[in-house]
Design a protein around this motif. Structure first.
Motif, PDB file in Angstrom:
ATOM      1  N   GLY A  20       0.748  -1.279   0.097  1.00  0.00           N
ATOM      2  CA  GLY A  20       0.040   0.045   0.129  1.00  0.00           C
ATOM      3  C   GLY A  20       0.800   1.213   0.054  1.00  0.00           C
ATOM      4  N   ASP A  21       0.211   2.292   0.347  1.00  0.00           N
ATOM      5  CA  ASP A  21       0.847   3.657   0.372  1.00  0.00           C
ATOM      6  C   ASP A  21       0.429   4.369   1.743  1.00  0.00           C
ATOM      7  N   PHE A  22       1.537   4.746   2.355  1.00  0.00           N
ATOM      8  CA  PHE A  22       1.773   5.440   3.890  1.00  0.00           C
ATOM      9  C   PHE A  22       2.811   6.545   3.424  1.00  0.00           C
ATOM     10  N   ILE A  23       2.536   7.763   3.429  1.00  0.00           N
ATOM     11  CA  ILE A  23       3.575   8.712   2.933  1.00  0.00           C
ATOM     12  C   ILE A  23       3.503   9.920   4.069  1.00  0.00           C
ATOM     13  N   TRP A  24       4.477  10.296   4.615  1.00  0.00           N
ATOM     14  CA  TRP A  24       4.493  11.098   5.920  1.00  0.00           C
ATOM     15  C   TRP A  24       5.403  12.580   5.087  1.00  0.00           C
ATOM     16  N   LEU A  25       4.710  13.706   4.705  1.00  0.00           N
ATOM     17  CA  LEU A  25       5.420  14.704   4.289  1.00  0.00           C
ATOM     18  C   LEU A  25       5.513  15.859   5.469  1.00  0.00           C
ATOM     19  N   SER A  26       6.810  16.163   5.602  1.00  0.00           N
ATOM     20  CA  SER A  26       6.892  17.522   6.326  1.00  0.00           C
ATOM     21  C   SER A  26       7.711  18.485   5.707  1.00  0.00           C
ATOM     22  N   TYR A  27       7.242  19.736   6.148  1.00  0.00           N
ATOM     23  CA  TYR A  27       7.784  21.166   5.455  1.00  0.00           C
ATOM     24  C   TYR A  27       7.898  22.099   6.715  1.00  0.00           C
ATOM     25  N   GLY A  28       8.985  23.072   6.191  1.00  0.00           N
ATOM     26  CA  GLY A  28       9.218  23.984   7.007  1.00  0.00           C
ATOM     27  C   GLY A  28      10.431  24.595   7.196  1.00  0.00           C
ATOM     28  N   ASP A  29      10.856  24.692   8.552  1.00  0.00           N
ATOM     29  CA  ASP A  29      12.246  25.305   8.553  1.00  0.00           C
ATOM     30  C   ASP A  29      12.710  24.436   9.974  1.00  0.00           C
ATOM     31  N   SER A  30      13.966  24.614  10.289  1.00  0.00           N
ATOM     32  CA  SER A  30      14.622  24.189  11.502  1.00  0.00           C
ATOM     33  C   SER A  30      14.117  24.798  12.829  1.00  0.00           C
ATOM     34  N   GLU A  31      13.190  25.844  12.643  1.00  0.00           N
ATOM     35  CA  GLU A  31      12.351  26.340  13.844  1.00  0.00           C
ATOM     36  C   GLU A  31      11.087  25.544  14.083  1.00  0.00           C
ATOM     37  N   LYS A  32      10.463  25.342  12.979  1.00  0.00           N
ATOM     38  CA  LYS A  32       9.101  24.562  12.920  1.00  0.00           C
ATOM     39  C   LYS A  32       8.705  24.129  11.938  1.00  0.00           C
ATOM     40  N   GLU A  33       8.295  22.832  11.905  1.00  0.00           N
ATOM     41  CA  GLU A  33       7.695  21.968  10.719  1.00  0.00           C
ATOM     42  C   GLU A  33       6.301  21.902  10.626  1.00  0.00           C
ATOM     43  N   TYR A  34       5.492  21.746   9.607  1.00  0.00           N
ATOM     44  CA  TYR A  34       4.268  21.351   9.270  1.00  0.00           C
ATOM     45  C   TYR A  34       4.141  20.045   8.592  1.00  0.00           C
ATOM     46  N   HIS A  35       2.959  19.196   8.700  1.00  0.00           N
ATOM     47  CA  HIS A  35       3.079  17.712   8.252  1.00  0.00           C
ATOM     48  C   HIS A  35       1.759  17.673   7.551  1.00  0.00           C
ATOM     49  N   LEU A  36       1.774  16.718   6.719  1.00  0.00           N
ATOM     50  CA  LEU A  36       0.886  15.900   5.741  1.00  0.00           C
ATOM     51  C   LEU A  36       0.904  14.637   5.949  1.00  0.00           C
TER      52      LEU A  36
END
Length: 367
Positions: A20-36
């Motif tokens: 299956g599919d299970f993808i964790w994407l995080s984005y942001g900078d070294s101070e704070k990340e956001y997630h999908l």
């Protein structure tokens, strides 16, 4: 005092999700990340899915969106059972939105069926009950169609290219009739293809995926700073092509990566879409279960596009070493190795926990 430069980063975790599919994407900078979180794999992924959400919550960060692309079990079962294991307080604090093309009314009045099979109808019904119990059912977005732009924190964008209105209508209004007439969609055998050279497979016709589920799969472009990619779920290439038109994308649209549709199934990738969503980096999520996917024809088409568009090389990033574990290192013929593997025109890379840098500001992981 001179401030240190804050590094912008996109991290894509290709979680091990069996077939299956299970993808964790995080984005942001070294101070704070956001997630999908994109899909959740089969039910055996539930503990890992729950652990990811808990780890994000423990850092005081948010999941901008949980995206369940469609109702096949190998995409939603792990997410459904994983969310059930998490404290309601954690979910309420952490999860902002849930994108899932359905509605509670549809599931209870139309989609209920004796045959849960591989389709995930049972899981879809249970998912609504779980969300209610956890107090986050009000965060679900029930209708996502091509042409929509979803604004996320810190300027990130999702541009939805599948499904269209017609595909969603078939899922929501015609599912019951469809399911009575069709068995769950399987994969064609890959064994005969494996014996052939990649060069000889480049012109093989792809066929068409007739699954109502897959036609309704959410596919989208992800854009953040100067990083762009495509997550194609199990979508159909013809639907994605129509979806791109809604963003007035008529020519080549260069990307840093493309997550290949439907685990590399022969019916979900064609040369037209490859030329439109141009990249040299392809993500593939599958363990090669029962030697069904990835189709060798799909890899041949990636190479055909590479040659015709004068790309020097392409890389296939995988979360399992299916070419060794399933095929005992015989997936590629001697001719394939001489022409493409040894010359590094085709690189097949197994992702690990240490991460692989794709470009400045972007790292791929396999976990």
């Amino acid at each position: 005092m001179i401030n240190e430069k804050v590094e912008i980063m996109v991290k894509v975790h290709m979680m091990k999700a069996y077939e299956g599919d299970f993808i964790w994407l995080s984005y942001g900078d070294s101070e704070k990340e956001y997630h999908l979180l994109i899909d959740g794999g089969i039910k055996e992924c539930r503990e890992r899915y729950a652990d990811v959400i808990r780890s994000i919550s423990a850092k005081g960060e948010s999941i901008e969106a949980i995206i369940l692309t469609h109702i096949d079990c190998d995409h939603i079962a792990g997410a459904c059972e994983g969310i059930a294991k998490i404290d309601a307080e954690v979910l309420q604090r952490t999860v902002k939105k849930i994108f899932f093309n359905t509605s509670e009314k549809i599931y209870k009045e139309i989609l209920i069926s004796k045959n849960s099979g591989e389709y995930g109808v049972k899981e879809g019904i249970e998912f609504w009950e779980i969300l209610k119990e956890k107090g986050i059912s009000n965060r679900i977005v029930e209708r996502i169609v091509a042409g929509e732009t979803i604004n996320l924190a810190d300027g990130a964008l999702l541009k939805v290219i599948s499904p269209g209105e017609k595909q969603l209508e078939k899922l929501l209004d015609k599912w019951e009739t469809y399911e009575k007439k069709h068995m769950p969609v399987g994969y064609s055998s890959n064994l005969d293809q494996v014996k052939q050279n990649l060069t000889d497979l480049m012109r093989v016709q792809s066929g068409t995926d007739s699954s109502v589920n897959n036609a309704s799969s959410i596919a989208f472009l992800f854009e953040y700073q100067d990083i762009k990619g495509a997550f194609l779920g199990d979508s159909k290439p013809s639907v994605c092509m129509e979806g791109l038109k809604k963003f007035d994308i008529k020519g080549v649209y260069p990307l840093d990566f493309v997550k290949i549709s439907h685990h590399g199934s022969i019916s979900n990738t064609n040369i037209k879409l490859l030329k439109k969503l141009s990249t040299v980096n392809y993500l593939l999520s599958t363990n090669g279960h029962e030697k069904k996917v990835p189709s060798k024809v799909v890899i041949a088409k990636l190479l055909r596009d590479c040659i015709e568009e004068n790309k020097s090389e392409i890389t296939l990033y995988c979360n399992y070493d299916w070419w060794e574990s399933q095929y005992h290192n015989k997936y590629f013929t001697q001719r394939d190795r001489q022409m493409y593997i040894d010359t590094k025109v085709l690189k097949v890379s197994l992702l690990g926990e240490e991460g692989t840098k794709v470009k400045d500001g972007m790292i791929l992981y396999g976990k």
